[in-house]
Each structure stands twice: as structure tokens, then as C-alpha cells.
Enzyme design. Structure first.
Site, PDB file in Angstrom:
ATOM      1  N   THR A  49       0.826  -1.206   0.000  1.00  0.00           N
ATOM      2  CA  THR A  49       0.000   0.000   0.000  1.00  0.00           C
ATOM      3  C   THR A  49       0.863   1.259   0.000  1.00  0.00           C
ATOM      4  O   THR A  49       1.992   1.242   0.497  1.00  0.00           O
ATOM      5  CB  THR A  49      -0.899  -0.013   1.256  1.00  0.00           C
ATOM      6  OG1 THR A  49      -1.498   1.269   1.410  1.00  0.00           O
ATOM      7  CG2 THR A  49      -0.106  -0.315   2.526  1.00  0.00           C
ATOM      8  N   ASP A  50       0.287   2.359  -0.503  1.00  0.00           N
ATOM      9  CA  ASP A  50       0.994   3.646  -0.456  1.00  0.00           C
ATOM     10  C   ASP A  50       1.114   4.176   0.973  1.00  0.00           C
ATOM     11  O   ASP A  50       1.889   5.091   1.244  1.00  0.00           O
ATOM     12  CB  ASP A  50       0.295   4.683  -1.354  1.00  0.00           C
ATOM     13  CG  ASP A  50      -1.157   4.953  -0.991  1.00  0.00           C
ATOM     14  OD1 ASP A  50      -1.685   4.314  -0.057  1.00  0.00           O
ATOM     15  OD2 ASP A  50      -1.774   5.820  -1.648  1.00  0.00           O
ATOM     16  N   GLU A  51       0.327   3.595   1.895  1.00  0.00           N
ATOM     17  CA  GLU A  51       0.337   4.105   3.275  1.00  0.00           C
ATOM     18  C   GLU A  51       1.666   3.878   3.985  1.00  0.00           C
ATOM     19  O   GLU A  51       1.919   4.482   5.026  1.00  0.00           O
ATOM     20  CB  GLU A  51      -0.772   3.439   4.083  1.00  0.00           C
ATOM     21  CG  GLU A  51      -2.131   3.821   3.603  1.00  0.00           C
ATOM     22  CD  GLU A  51      -3.224   3.487   4.608  1.00  0.00           C
ATOM     23  OE1 GLU A  51      -2.914   3.222   5.776  1.00  0.00           O
ATOM     24  OE2 GLU A  51      -4.381   3.508   4.196  1.00  0.00           O
ATOM     25  N   TYR A  67      -1.896  -0.619  11.106  1.00  0.00           N
ATOM     26  CA  TYR A  67      -2.050  -1.272   9.791  1.00  0.00           C
ATOM     27  C   TYR A  67      -0.863  -0.967   8.888  1.00  0.00           C
ATOM     28  O   TYR A  67      -0.189  -1.871   8.381  1.00  0.00           O
ATOM     29  CB  TYR A  67      -3.362  -0.823   9.117  1.00  0.00           C
ATOM     30  CG  TYR A  67      -3.378  -1.117   7.628  1.00  0.00           C
ATOM     31  CD1 TYR A  67      -3.407  -2.425   7.155  1.00  0.00           C
ATOM     32  CD2 TYR A  67      -3.327  -0.076   6.693  1.00  0.00           C
ATOM     33  CE1 TYR A  67      -3.396  -2.696   5.781  1.00  0.00           C
ATOM     34  CE2 TYR A  67      -3.317  -0.340   5.325  1.00  0.00           C
ATOM     35  CZ  TYR A  67      -3.347  -1.657   4.875  1.00  0.00           C
ATOM     36  OH  TYR A  67      -3.325  -1.914   3.526  1.00  0.00           O
ATOM     37  N   LYS A  86       2.193  -3.379   7.263  1.00  0.00           N
ATOM     38  CA  LYS A  86       2.424  -3.523   5.815  1.00  0.00           C
ATOM     39  C   LYS A  86       3.868  -3.117   5.495  1.00  0.00           C
ATOM     40  O   LYS A  86       4.538  -3.760   4.680  1.00  0.00           O
ATOM     41  CB  LYS A  86       1.439  -2.685   5.006  1.00  0.00           C
ATOM     42  CG  LYS A  86      -0.001  -3.162   5.049  1.00  0.00           C
ATOM     43  CD  LYS A  86      -0.219  -4.565   4.490  1.00  0.00           C
ATOM     44  CE  LYS A  86      -0.035  -4.651   2.995  1.00  0.00           C
ATOM     45  NZ  LYS A  86      -0.430  -5.989   2.465  1.00  0.00           N
ATOM     46  N   LYS A 123     -15.387   0.253   4.648  1.00  0.00           N
ATOM     47  CA  LYS A 123     -14.519   1.199   3.946  1.00  0.00           C
ATOM     48  C   LYS A 123     -15.315   2.422   3.497  1.00  0.00           C
ATOM     49  O   LYS A 123     -16.541   2.376   3.366  1.00  0.00           O
ATOM     50  CB  LYS A 123     -13.837   0.516   2.753  1.00  0.00           C
ATOM     51  CG  LYS A 123     -12.995  -0.721   3.124  1.00  0.00           C
ATOM     52  CD  LYS A 123     -11.810  -0.378   3.970  1.00  0.00           C
ATOM     53  CE  LYS A 123     -10.781  -1.467   4.225  1.00  0.00           C
ATOM     54  NZ  LYS A 123     -11.128  -2.840   4.233  1.00  0.00           N
TER      55      LYS A 123
END
Ligand code: NAD
Ligand code: DAU
Length: 334
Positions: free
Chosen positions: A123-125, A150, A154, A189
Site C-alpha cells: 500500500t501507499d500508506e 495497519y 504492511k 470502507k
């Protein structure tokens, strides 16, 4: 080349859309899905696919023996399985550490032993967040700076993959994608929550001021990008996946209300998420230039309209999850 592919988390939102994508695009491939069927997964997400071409195994990616066996039987692994929701990670972090970190470790050990190809979905997070006026976007060279349990798990899983590539020569690639939308996304979501709130006669709920920006991509475009990396990507490389879809949350809620024939101001502000990332934005130059990948679903209003139609037409799919999800949000004042 005919491939036997193992898809972890293939009964979840993005995983099941990816399975449908390769089922359609690569008719000679055999797909095996392993999924623990947590609250976020459902075998029904794969309904209608021929059992000759798709095997489903209910199981946990932390199960060493099972993973060893399934990886040994397949040519390549695409690893989607994860605990995926930030709000849940702030409330109960342990399943995130277990599945996202320990589970990825199990996959890596199995692909190392059997010398199989791995594509790891991230993910970009992992890069943290950007200021609203920052001219830079996240790229493959941006430093990791995760904010939530989270995103930190990741980030940890990405680090494991990089280390297994360098230390053990594992044949892996990584992709870091922005926010997906489309059918089969859980009602916890943002977009499905607001759409189903309106369908149930309630008002959309914006965290804080609603100025937070997400870079939306249709899940079909995520799938085509992952397939391009699996087939043409360079081992050891990371690829950003994004489709220039930056919108703030208020704009998205207003658009949902407009498409659903409601007053654009008919939403409410609720408690903000602790540590809420302000802005994500992806620079996808590398995958475009090196692999020739381009997104197809670039008109957000059209994609959103189709997604709203899907939720309208598939009430039986989301209804059973809805009351429990809203009860959880109520406890958090969100
Ligand atoms: P999701 O929560 O909808 O699906 C996750 C799936 O993994 C579910 O089917 C669940 O049952 C399964 N799963 C969870 N724990 C498992 C375990 N221990 N063993 C086996 N299966 C397990 O998530 P999603 O939104 O489809 O995300 C899929 C992947 O894509 C994740 O790795 C996520 O980090 C990544 N990602 C998501 C987005 C997004 O916008 N949703 C964006 C970029 C990357
Ligand atoms: O960027 C990729 C990430 O996108 C993925 O790695 C995650 O798995 C995925 O869940 C998603 O994370 P976000 O936290 O950005 O998505 P979420 O749908 O939870 O929220 C999107 C934005 O909307 C965020 O700014 C919080 C806000 N929000 C969310 C909900 C549920 C609201 O304003 N109201 C809400 O009711």
C-alpha cells in the site's frame, strides 16, 4: 505460458477482483485461492467461476504446513491476504501483526524453499502522508514513514520481502497501490459505507473536516497493473500503482450524494480517526514507462456511478455485514 497461480486473500475485495481479472484475461491459467474467510472475506465473492479452473482452500497464511504444500504445488504466488482496515488496527492491532507480518514471513519461507515467484501486494500508506500543497508525490524512492498499526505492519511485510530478495535471492516483486474502489468492497470502507448509509436512509459520515485526500484507483486497474508486474516486472523491484485520482473526502461524499439524487450538503461530520493521514498521492511513472501499463478507468464519476449501481443491485451481498459494522463505528463515535 500456462501458469498455476496461488492467490492469497483471493476471497477479499481486491483479491477476488484480481481472480476474476486473470480468470478472464488468462483463460489457460489455473488459480488456487487460499483465504481464511475472516469477517472481510467470502467465498461468494468468487461465485460463478468454474471449479475446473479455480480451487478454493479455506486456510490461514500463518499455517506453515499448508502454505508449504500450496506454494510447492503452484508456479507463482500473488499475496493479497492481510488485515486491511486502519480503524480496526487502531482498536485491535494484534491480528494485523500476525497476518501481515507473520503471515508474509510464512509465504516468504515457502517461496524460498520451493524457489517460486512471488508478487507482494502493498500500500501507499507505508510512506506516511503528504501536506496538501506538497508538489511531490510518493515514488519508489520515498522513505518509509508509516502512521498506523495497519500501515506499519504492511511496511514490515515489505521490509521482509526486500530482505528475502537480497539475502536469499527470492524471486519477488512488490507493488504499493493507492486507495481502491469498485465492487465487493466491505461496507466498513469509506465509499461503500457512505453509499450504503444513503441506501439505508441515513447520512454519509465524514471524519473530521473532510479535507483528507486519497488517490482513488478502480480495482480493475490495480488488477491489470499487478498482472503486468507478475509477467514483465524485474525481480527485486518495487512499483507504485496509481491513476492520478486525487480527491478530498468531502468532494467524494458530495459526488456520491449528487449521483444518488440527494442534496450535496446532506452529510454529517463525525469524530476524526486518531493519527489520520492527511494526503496520499502516487507518482506511477515507473510502471507506465518500464512496463507500458496504463489505467483504463480514469473517469472517477463514471467508476463511482457503476460502483453505486453495484451496491444498489447487490443488497443481499452487503446487508448482512452492515448492522455489525455500524455498531462498531457507533462505539468509536464515528
Ligand atoms: P480485504 O480486507 O477486503 O481482504 C483481505 C482478505 O484476506 C479477506 O478475504 C480475508 O479473509 C483474507 N485474510 C485475512 N487474514 C488472513 C489470513 N491470516 N490468512 C488467509 N487469509 C486471510 O482487503 P483488500 O482491501 O482487498 O486488500 C487486499 C490487499 O491489498 C491487502 O494486502 C491490502 O494491504 C492491499 N491494499 C489495499 C488497498 C485498498 O484500497 N483496499 C490499497 C492498496 C493495497
Ligand atoms: O491507500 C491505500 C489504503 O487505502 C489501503 O492500504 C487500505 O487497506 C484501505 O483501507 C485504504 O485505507 P484508508 O484508511 O485510506 O481507507 P478508508 O476507506 O478507511 O478511508 C478513506 C478516507 O475516508 C480516510 O481519509 C478516512 C475517511 N473516512 C472513512 C470512513 C470509513 C471518512 O471520512 N468516513 C468514514 O466513514
Amino acid at each position: 505460458m500456462r501458469m498455476k497461480i496461488l492467490v492469497t486473500g483471493g476471497a477479499g475485495f481486491i483479491g477476488s477482483n484480481f481472480v476474476r481479472h486473470i480468470y478472464r484475461e488468462r483463460p489457460d491459467w489455473h488459480i488456487t485461492v487460499i483465504d481464511a474467510l475472516t469477517y472481510a472475506g467470502s467465498e461468494h465473492n468468487l461465485d460463478g467461476l468454474d471449479k475446473e479452473r479455480l480451487a478454493f482452500v479455506k486456510g490461514n497464511i500463518c499455517d506453515e504446513e499448508l502454505i508449504d504444500q500450496l506454494v510447492g504445488e503452484n508456479d507463482a504466488v500473488v499475496h493479497f491476504a492481510a488485515e486491511s482496515h486502519n480503524d480496526n488496527s487502531l482498536h485491535t492491532p494484534w491480528p494485523f501483526v500476525e497476518t501481515n507480518v507473520v503471515g508474509t514471513f510464512r509465504i516468504l519461507e515457502a517461496v524460498r524453499k520451493h524457489q517460486k515467484r512471488l508478487h507482494h501486494i502493498s500500500t501507499d500508506e507505508v510512506y506516511g502522508d503528504l501536506e496538501l500543497d506538497d508538489p511531490n508525490k510518493f515514488s519508489e524512492t520515498t522513505s518509509y514513514n508509516p502512521s498506523s498499526p495497519y500501515s506499519s505492519t504492511k511496511a514490515g511485510s515489505d521490509m521482509l520481502v526486500r530482505a528475502w530478495v537480497r539475502s536469499f535471492g527470492v524471486q519477488a516483486t512488490i507493488s504499493n497501490c493507492s486507495n481502491n474502489y469498485g465492487p465487493y468492497q466491505h461496507v466498513e470502507k469509506f465509499i461503500p459505507r457512505q453509499v450504503t448509509e444513503v441506501l439505508e436512509g441515513r447520512r454519509p459520515k465524514l471524519y473530521g473536516s473532510g479535507e483528507n485526500v486519497r488517490d482513488w484507483i478502480h480495482t480493475e486497474d490495480h488488477s491489470s497493473a499487478v498482472l503486468a508486474i507478475l509477467e514483465k516486472g524485474t525481480i527485486g523491484e518495487t512499483y507504485m500503482i496509481g491513476a492520478n485520482g486525487e480527491k478530498n473526502n468531502k468532494e467524494v461524499v458530495e459526488l456520491i450524494l449528487e449521483i444518488m439524487g440527494k442534496d450535496k450538503t446532506d452529510y454529517e461530520h463525525v469524530n476524526d480517526r486518531p493519527g489520520h493521514d492527511l494526503r496520499y498521492a502516487i507518482d506511477a511513472t515507473k510502471i507506465r514507462n518500464e512496463l507500458g501499463w496504463l489505467p483504463k478507468y480514469t473517469d472517477f464519476k463514471t467508476g463511482l456511478t457503476d460502483t453505486i449501481t453495484w451496491y444498489r443491485d447487490n443488497e443481499a451481498w452487503w446487508k448482512p455485514q452492515k448492522a455489525e459494522t455500524e455498531a462498531k463505528y457507533k462505539e468509536l463515535g464515528r
